[in-house]
Design a protein around this motif. Structure first.
Motif, PDB file in Angstrom:
ATOM      1  N   LEU A 183       0.844  -1.183   0.000  1.00 20.36           N
ATOM      2  CA  LEU A 183       0.000   0.000   0.000  1.00 20.36           C
ATOM      3  C   LEU A 183       0.882   1.235   0.000  1.00 20.36           C
ATOM      4  O   LEU A 183       1.773   1.370   0.845  1.00 20.36           O
ATOM      5  CB  LEU A 183      -0.912   0.009   1.236  1.00 20.36           C
ATOM      6  N   LEU A 184       0.683   2.111  -0.954  1.00 22.72           N
ATOM      7  CA  LEU A 184       1.424   3.370  -1.108  1.00 22.72           C
ATOM      8  C   LEU A 184       2.920   3.158  -1.332  1.00 22.72           C
ATOM      9  O   LEU A 184       3.700   4.079  -1.174  1.00 22.72           O
ATOM     10  CB  LEU A 184       1.217   4.276   0.109  1.00 22.72           C
ATOM     11  N   SER A 186       3.753  -3.047   3.559  1.00 21.39           N
ATOM     12  CA  SER A 186       3.577  -4.345   2.916  1.00 21.39           C
ATOM     13  C   SER A 186       3.138  -5.377   3.944  1.00 21.39           C
ATOM     14  O   SER A 186       3.487  -5.283   5.124  1.00 21.39           O
ATOM     15  CB  SER A 186       4.865  -4.794   2.236  1.00 21.39           C
ATOM     16  N   TRP A 187       2.370  -6.368   3.485  1.00 21.15           N
ATOM     17  CA  TRP A 187       1.922  -7.465   4.334  1.00 21.15           C
ATOM     18  C   TRP A 187       1.661  -8.685   3.465  1.00 21.15           C
ATOM     19  O   TRP A 187       1.596  -8.594   2.263  1.00 21.15           O
ATOM     20  CB  TRP A 187       0.668  -7.079   5.131  1.00 21.15           C
ATOM     21  N   GLY A 188       1.531  -9.826   4.122  1.00 23.23           N
ATOM     22  CA  GLY A 188       1.210 -11.054   3.399  1.00 23.23           C
ATOM     23  C   GLY A 188       2.301 -12.103   3.446  1.00 23.23           C
ATOM     24  O   GLY A 188       2.061 -13.252   3.131  1.00 23.23           O
ATOM     25  N   SER A 218      12.363  -3.086  -3.134  1.00 27.50           N
ATOM     26  CA  SER A 218      11.491  -3.463  -4.240  1.00 27.50           C
ATOM     27  C   SER A 218      10.501  -4.532  -3.794  1.00 27.50           C
ATOM     28  O   SER A 218      10.911  -5.547  -3.225  1.00 27.50           O
ATOM     29  CB  SER A 218      12.354  -3.984  -5.389  1.00 27.50           C
ATOM     30  N   PRO A 219       9.200  -4.358  -4.078  1.00 29.18           N
ATOM     31  CA  PRO A 219       8.230  -5.392  -3.716  1.00 29.18           C
ATOM     32  C   PRO A 219       8.503  -6.721  -4.422  1.00 29.18           C
ATOM     33  O   PRO A 219       8.276  -7.784  -3.845  1.00 29.18           O
ATOM     34  CB  PRO A 219       6.893  -4.804  -4.166  1.00 29.18           C
ATOM     35  N   TYR A 242      -2.524  -1.133  -8.951  1.00 28.72           N
ATOM     36  CA  TYR A 242      -3.642  -0.204  -8.904  1.00 28.72           C
ATOM     37  C   TYR A 242      -3.045   1.156  -8.596  1.00 28.72           C
ATOM     38  O   TYR A 242      -1.823   1.294  -8.524  1.00 28.72           O
ATOM     39  CB  TYR A 242      -4.655  -0.640  -7.839  1.00 28.72           C
ATOM     40  N   LEU A 243      -3.835   2.156  -8.406  1.00 32.59           N
ATOM     41  CA  LEU A 243      -3.303   3.498  -8.195  1.00 32.59           C
ATOM     42  C   LEU A 243      -2.478   3.582  -6.910  1.00 32.59           C
ATOM     43  O   LEU A 243      -1.361   4.087  -6.922  1.00 32.59           O
ATOM     44  CB  LEU A 243      -4.449   4.516  -8.175  1.00 32.59           C
ATOM     45  N   LEU A 244      -3.004   3.062  -5.815  1.00 35.89           N
ATOM     46  CA  LEU A 244      -2.315   3.153  -4.527  1.00 35.89           C
ATOM     47  C   LEU A 244      -1.923   1.797  -3.953  1.00 35.89           C
ATOM     48  O   LEU A 244      -1.278   1.721  -2.921  1.00 35.89           O
ATOM     49  CB  LEU A 244      -3.215   3.870  -3.509  1.00 35.89           C
ATOM     50  N   TYR A 245      -2.325   0.741  -4.603  1.00 36.94           N
ATOM     51  CA  TYR A 245      -2.164  -0.614  -4.084  1.00 36.94           C
ATOM     52  C   TYR A 245      -1.494  -1.493  -5.136  1.00 36.94           C
ATOM     53  O   TYR A 245      -1.731  -1.340  -6.327  1.00 36.94           O
ATOM     54  CB  TYR A 245      -3.556  -1.167  -3.729  1.00 36.94           C
TER      55      TYR A 245
END
Length: 164
Positions: A62-63, A67-69, A87-88, A121-124
């Motif tokens: 998010l943003l 991060s989570w998961g 980096s995600p 997505y835009l923010l996610y």
């Protein structure tokens, strides 16, 4: 004027609710470390198993900051980027390696292949990563010894082929 405001609002809402997906496959084994021959110490010995194993991880961001998961990350996978914000994709790769090693009681994966699916997505952002590789289990350590090759001294666990 009201019509343009409604149109702009609908466009922004559509951009926020729709996403963009990209998939990366066969991101190769760039994390295989080179042999360290400059310093004394110990060299790890690994037992490599012939069957390929798999692991996966899903990461939600998010943003670009939160991060989570993922419940764990593999250390020393050389996937970290050198920026302030990691980096995600690299975080998902590290988590997938961790999950595969935990599931199969391995210490390291050799010859890894990644399949990364990123949905923006835009923010996610959602990152799904699958990794396959050969499991290696550390069986011991061997002390490095100095060998003179030409005018250089190199530290190796085994005698270099140039001297045999």
């Amino acid at each position: 004027m009201k019509k343009h405001l409604y149109f702009a609002g609908a466009a922004v809402l559509g951009a926020m609710l729709s996403g963009c997906t990209s998939t990366v496959t066969s991101d190769g084994a760039s994390q295989i470390p080179e042999v360290d021959t400059c310093y004394p110490g110990y060299h790890a010995k690994f037992d490599l198993k012939p069957q390929r194993i798999a692991g996966s991880a899903n990461l939600h961001v998010l943003l670009g900051l939160f991060s989570w998961g993922c419940n764990g990350y593999a250390e020393k996978t050389d996937l970290a980027s050198w920026s302030f914000i990691p980096s995600p994709e690299n975080m998902a790769k590290s988590a997938a390696v961790y999950n595969a090693c935990q599931a199969y009681q391995a210490d390291r994966l050799v010859g890894t292949r990644y399949r990364i699916k990123t949905t923006n997505y835009l923010l996610y952002q959602k990152v799904e990563c699958q990794v396959t590789g050969f499991p290696a289990t550390m069986t011991g350590a061997v002390e490095k010894k100095p060998y003179a090759v030409g005018k250089k001294i190199i530290w190796c666990a085994e005698k270099p082929t140039a001297l045999q």
